[in-house]
Design an enzyme around this catalytic site. Structure first.
Site, short mmCIF file in Angstrom:
data_model
loop_
_atom_site.label_atom_id
_atom_site.label_comp_id
_atom_site.label_asym_id
_atom_site.label_seq_id
_atom_site.Cartn_x
_atom_site.Cartn_y
_atom_site.Cartn_z
CG ASN A 45 -1.91 -1.12 1.21
OD1 ASN A 45 -2.45 -1.46 0.16
ND2 ASN A 45 -2.14 -1.72 2.36
CG HIS A 131 -11.23 -1.49 6.07
ND1 HIS A 131 -10.83 -1.44 7.39
CD2 HIS A 131 -10.24 -2.11 5.39
CE1 HIS A 131 -9.63 -2.00 7.51
NE2 HIS A 131 -9.24 -2.40 6.31
CD GLU A 175 -13.28 1.15 2.13
OE1 GLU A 175 -12.41 1.10 1.26
OE2 GLU A 175 -13.62 0.15 2.78
CB SER A 179 -9.51 -1.27 0.73
OG SER A 179 -10.50 -2.13 1.23
CG ASP A 204 -11.61 4.62 5.39
OD1 ASP A 204 -10.55 5.01 4.86
OD2 ASP A 204 -11.68 3.61 6.12
CG HIS A 207 -7.05 2.15 -0.15
ND1 HIS A 207 -5.87 1.43 -0.16
CD2 HIS A 207 -7.82 1.60 0.81
CE1 HIS A 207 -5.95 0.45 0.73
NE2 HIS A 207 -7.12 0.53 1.34
CE LYS A 238 -3.95 0.64 4.20
NZ LYS A 238 -5.37 0.66 4.53
C1 PLP Z 1 -6.02 0.07 5.82
C2 PLP Z 1 -7.37 0.62 6.03
C3 PLP Z 1 -7.78 1.08 7.29
C4 PLP Z 1 -6.94 0.88 8.52
O1 PLP Z 1 -5.84 1.69 8.54
P1 PLP Z 1 -4.55 1.26 9.39
O2 PLP Z 1 -3.86 2.53 9.61
O3 PLP Z 1 -3.80 0.27 8.58
O4 PLP Z 1 -5.06 0.66 10.67
C5 PLP Z 1 -9.02 1.66 7.40
N1 PLP Z 1 -9.84 1.77 6.33
C6 PLP Z 1 -9.49 1.32 5.12
C7 PLP Z 1 -10.44 1.47 3.98
C8 PLP Z 1 -8.26 0.72 4.93
O5 PLP Z 1 -7.93 0.23 3.75
#
Ligand code: PLP
Length: 386
Positions: A45, A131, A175, A179, A204, A207, A238
């Site tokens: 990522n 997620h 999101e 993801s 969120d 990504h 990421k």
């Molecule tokens: C990776 C991810 C998270 C969690 O983030 P971390 O910092 O790795 O705990 C939350 N939401 C989505 C959509 C993700 O891909």
């Protein structure tokens, strides 16, 4: 769990048993080493390659020397260092909101925010492919939980029409770039529904951050929807190449989180070196826009080679069967490509896939080679397409 053996056996039979790699991996600069073999890394990522950027490393080293290895306490006690405040100021500006709060991971941010914001008597509308950390936050909140079909605005509108009136606070959660599918939420339409039905909106941008928008802020920035999105959540882990999560929102909302998010309150603050790397990474995103431009244009070309649709650096090649996805990933590994097979419960039943991450480390020849090898290993013909 009274039947651990039964659980493990069932997972094994379904081809869904997961395990860690014996001895672990070594990963650096777009290459993964495992068992003496070097593979091109399509599973990271670290989309912009910032985890190994000299400026990011130098910033982390300097903070380590200056502050030591730990923050030594939670933020509300004495772990509240000046450098955390600098990161929050910079994150708020990066995201176009009044204020921001850093959490110890994206997972903790999602669980903490949603469970603080909603409770019994409230309702949450969540995209079906959201997620696990968002889902866990919703479950912990105890609010009524409605899942709408992925990116299906008619379904969301129908659910809102039927259910919204029965509850107090309502939250829509999505999101912006998904993801495991790499596609994009119809954010403008979601904002319209949020306004029509009197809901809060949380997105969120795990990504999307670092890749989209003129300043790399994400999809919200690209669409100019900062005022309409109440909570912009994301992670430094990421494209920013670091670690930690954050929420950007109004000053009032952030003040509420500081007082109500147990995931924030009851955990030691992130170490200064981590914070310093995150700070520098945001500057690098601003200073080096060519990184994101290259990743997105390469990803678009790569989608063309695989004949899959999508909108981002995440390129899913859906195979369907879990065991077959695993075999396909193994065959590609033999040819020197490290690609993840993603299986249920991470993705819905019968939609197991190879998830290719296109990163700044890949040039066009590398992408052509893996597309060619994927065809060679013979699965292209019968694989379902996204
Ligand atoms: C990776 C991810 C998270 C969690 O983030 P971390 O910092 O790795 O705990 C939350 N939401 C989505 C959509 C993700 O891909």
């Amino acid at each position: 769990m009274d039947d651990i053996d039964g659980f493990l056996r069932k997972r094994e039979e379904e081809g869904l048993l997961r395990g860690l790699k014996p001895g672990g991996l070594r990963r650096q600069g777009g290459t993964v080493w495992f068992g003496g073999r070097a593979c091109v890394d399509f599973s990271s990522n670290d989309y912009l390659g910032l985890s190994s950027h000299p400026r990011v490393i130098a910033a982390a080293k300097q903070a380590l020397e200056e502050y030591g290895a730990s923050s030594s306490a939670s933020r509300l006690l004495s772990g509240d260092l000046e450098i955390h405040h600098r990161l929050e100021g910079k994150t708020a500006a990066f995201k176009g909101k009044e204020a921001a709060l850093v959490f110890n991971s994206g997972y903790q941010a999602n669980v903490g925010i949603i469970s603080a914001l909603c409770g019994k008597g409230d309702c949450i509308f969540s995209d079906r492919l959201n997620h696990a950390s968002l889902v866990d936050g919703i479950l912990l909140s105890g609010a009524a939980f409605f899942r709408f079909r992925h990116n299906d605005m008619e379904h969301l509108q129908a659910l809102l029409g039927k259910e919204r009136g029965k509850f107090g606070r309502a939250l829509i959660v999505t999101e912006t770039i998904f993801s495991m599918d790499g596609d994009e939420a119809p954010l403008k339409e979601i904002v319209r529904l949020k306004q029509k039905f009197g809901c809060d909106l949380m997105v969120d941008e795990a990504h999307a951050t670092g890749l989209f928008g003129d300043c790399g802020g994400g999809i919200v920035e690209r669409e100019g929807l900062e005022p309409e999105v109440d909570i912009i959540m994301g992670t430094f882990s990421k494209a920013l190449g670091g670690f930690g999560g954050y929420a950007a929102a109004s000053r009032r909302m952030i003040s509420y989180f500081i007082n109500a998010c147990r995931a924030f309150i009851y955990s030691t603050a992130l170490p200064p070196a981590v914070i310093a790397a995150n700070l520098e990474a945001i500057d690098v995103v601003r200073d080096e826009p060519l990184r994101r431009a290259q990743v997105l244009s390469h990803a678009s070309a790569f989608r063309g080679m695989l004949e899959v649709s999508g909108a981002s650096q995440i390129v899913p090649f859906v195979v369907g069967d879990a065991a077959k996805a695993v075999r396909l990933a193994e065959a590609l590994r033999e040819k020197g490509h490290w690609v993840l097979a993603v299986r249920p419960p991470t993705v819905p039943h019968a939609s197991s896939r190879l998830r290719f991450s296109v990163t700044f480390h890949h040039d066009m020849n590398t992408l052509r080679q893996v597309a060619y090898d994927l065809r060679q290993v013979g699965f292209l013909v019968d694989a379902a397409r996204v």
